[in-house]
Design a protein around this motif. Sequence first.
Motif, PDB file in Angstrom:
ATOM      1  N   ARG A  57     110.214 -66.521 -46.611  1.00 26.89           N
ATOM      2  CA  ARG A  57     108.742 -67.429 -46.350  1.00 26.89           C
ATOM      3  C   ARG A  57     108.383 -67.039 -44.407  1.00 26.89           C
ATOM      4  O   ARG A  57     106.947 -67.345 -45.039  1.00 26.89           O
ATOM      5  N   LYS A  58     109.351 -66.316 -44.339  1.00 26.39           N
ATOM      6  CA  LYS A  58     108.018 -65.948 -42.705  1.00 26.39           C
ATOM      7  C   LYS A  58     106.977 -65.036 -43.341  1.00 26.39           C
ATOM      8  O   LYS A  58     106.321 -65.058 -42.891  1.00 26.39           O
ATOM      9  N   ARG A  59     107.624 -64.159 -44.285  1.00 30.67           N
ATOM     10  CA  ARG A  59     106.728 -62.770 -44.984  1.00 30.67           C
ATOM     11  C   ARG A  59     105.610 -63.234 -45.289  1.00 30.67           C
ATOM     12  O   ARG A  59     104.370 -63.178 -45.287  1.00 30.67           O
ATOM     13  N   ILE A  60     105.559 -64.185 -46.317  1.00 33.89           N
ATOM     14  CA  ILE A  60     104.626 -64.632 -47.030  1.00 33.89           C
ATOM     15  C   ILE A  60     103.479 -65.543 -46.141  1.00 33.89           C
ATOM     16  O   ILE A  60     102.498 -65.728 -46.095  1.00 33.89           O
ATOM     17  N   ASP A  61     104.273 -66.427 -44.885  1.00 34.19           N
ATOM     18  CA  ASP A  61     102.964 -66.836 -44.203  1.00 34.19           C
ATOM     19  C   ASP A  61     102.875 -65.767 -43.270  1.00 34.19           C
ATOM     20  O   ASP A  61     101.092 -66.202 -43.270  1.00 34.19           O
ATOM     21  N   TYR A  63     101.925 -62.940 -44.155  1.00 31.12           N
ATOM     22  CA  TYR A  63     100.606 -62.160 -45.379  1.00 31.12           C
ATOM     23  C   TYR A  63      99.307 -63.872 -45.400  1.00 31.12           C
ATOM     24  O   TYR A  63      98.223 -62.991 -45.548  1.00 31.12           O
ATOM     25  N   GLU A  64      99.844 -64.767 -45.901  1.00 32.19           N
ATOM     26  CA  GLU A  64      98.416 -65.542 -45.692  1.00 32.19           C
ATOM     27  C   GLU A  64      98.002 -65.576 -44.119  1.00 32.19           C
ATOM     28  O   GLU A  64      96.775 -66.101 -44.335  1.00 32.19           O
ATOM     29  N   ASP A  65      98.451 -66.213 -43.536  1.00 34.85           N
ATOM     30  CA  ASP A  65      97.540 -65.710 -42.004  1.00 34.85           C
ATOM     31  C   ASP A  65      96.830 -64.516 -42.207  1.00 34.85           C
ATOM     32  O   ASP A  65      95.597 -64.842 -41.858  1.00 34.85           O
ATOM     33  N   ILE A  67      95.639 -62.940 -45.122  1.00 34.80           N
ATOM     34  CA  ILE A  67      94.430 -63.291 -45.519  1.00 34.80           C
ATOM     35  C   ILE A  67      93.616 -64.234 -45.165  1.00 34.80           C
ATOM     36  O   ILE A  67      92.542 -64.081 -44.956  1.00 34.80           O
ATOM     37  N   ALA A  68      93.728 -65.089 -44.810  1.00 31.43           N
ATOM     38  CA  ALA A  68      93.123 -66.148 -43.709  1.00 31.43           C
ATOM     39  C   ALA A  68      92.339 -65.526 -42.495  1.00 31.43           C
ATOM     40  O   ALA A  68      91.074 -66.177 -42.582  1.00 31.43           O
ATOM     41  N   ARG A  72      85.093 -63.135 -44.581  1.00 34.32           N
ATOM     42  CA  ARG A  72      85.240 -64.272 -45.883  1.00 34.32           C
ATOM     43  C   ARG A  72      83.870 -63.458 -46.741  1.00 34.32           C
ATOM     44  O   ARG A  72      84.302 -63.849 -48.239  1.00 34.32           O
TER      45      ARG A  72
END
Length: 74
Positions: A57-61, A63-65, A67-68, A72
């Motif tokens: 979950r920490k690694r996914i978070d 990654y998502e941060d 990407i965000a 754009r």
Amino acid sequence: TRRHILDSGMAFLAEHGYQSLSVARIAEAADVARATMIYHFPSRGALVEALIAHITRKRIDLYEDAIAALPRDR
């Protein structure tokens, strides 16, 4: 408390490795009573399973941060 234990377990794993992992050692690292550990993680297997999910979950978070944070227009 559970999140604190998992964060402490993650740090313990990074420093000492899987072979040293035990419910008692993580309880000590998290500065919680062994009874508290047993309440949340009744076995080493339950602790390992929860740690895997927590680390994932920490690694996914992260990654998502990342990407965000990308511009754009790319």
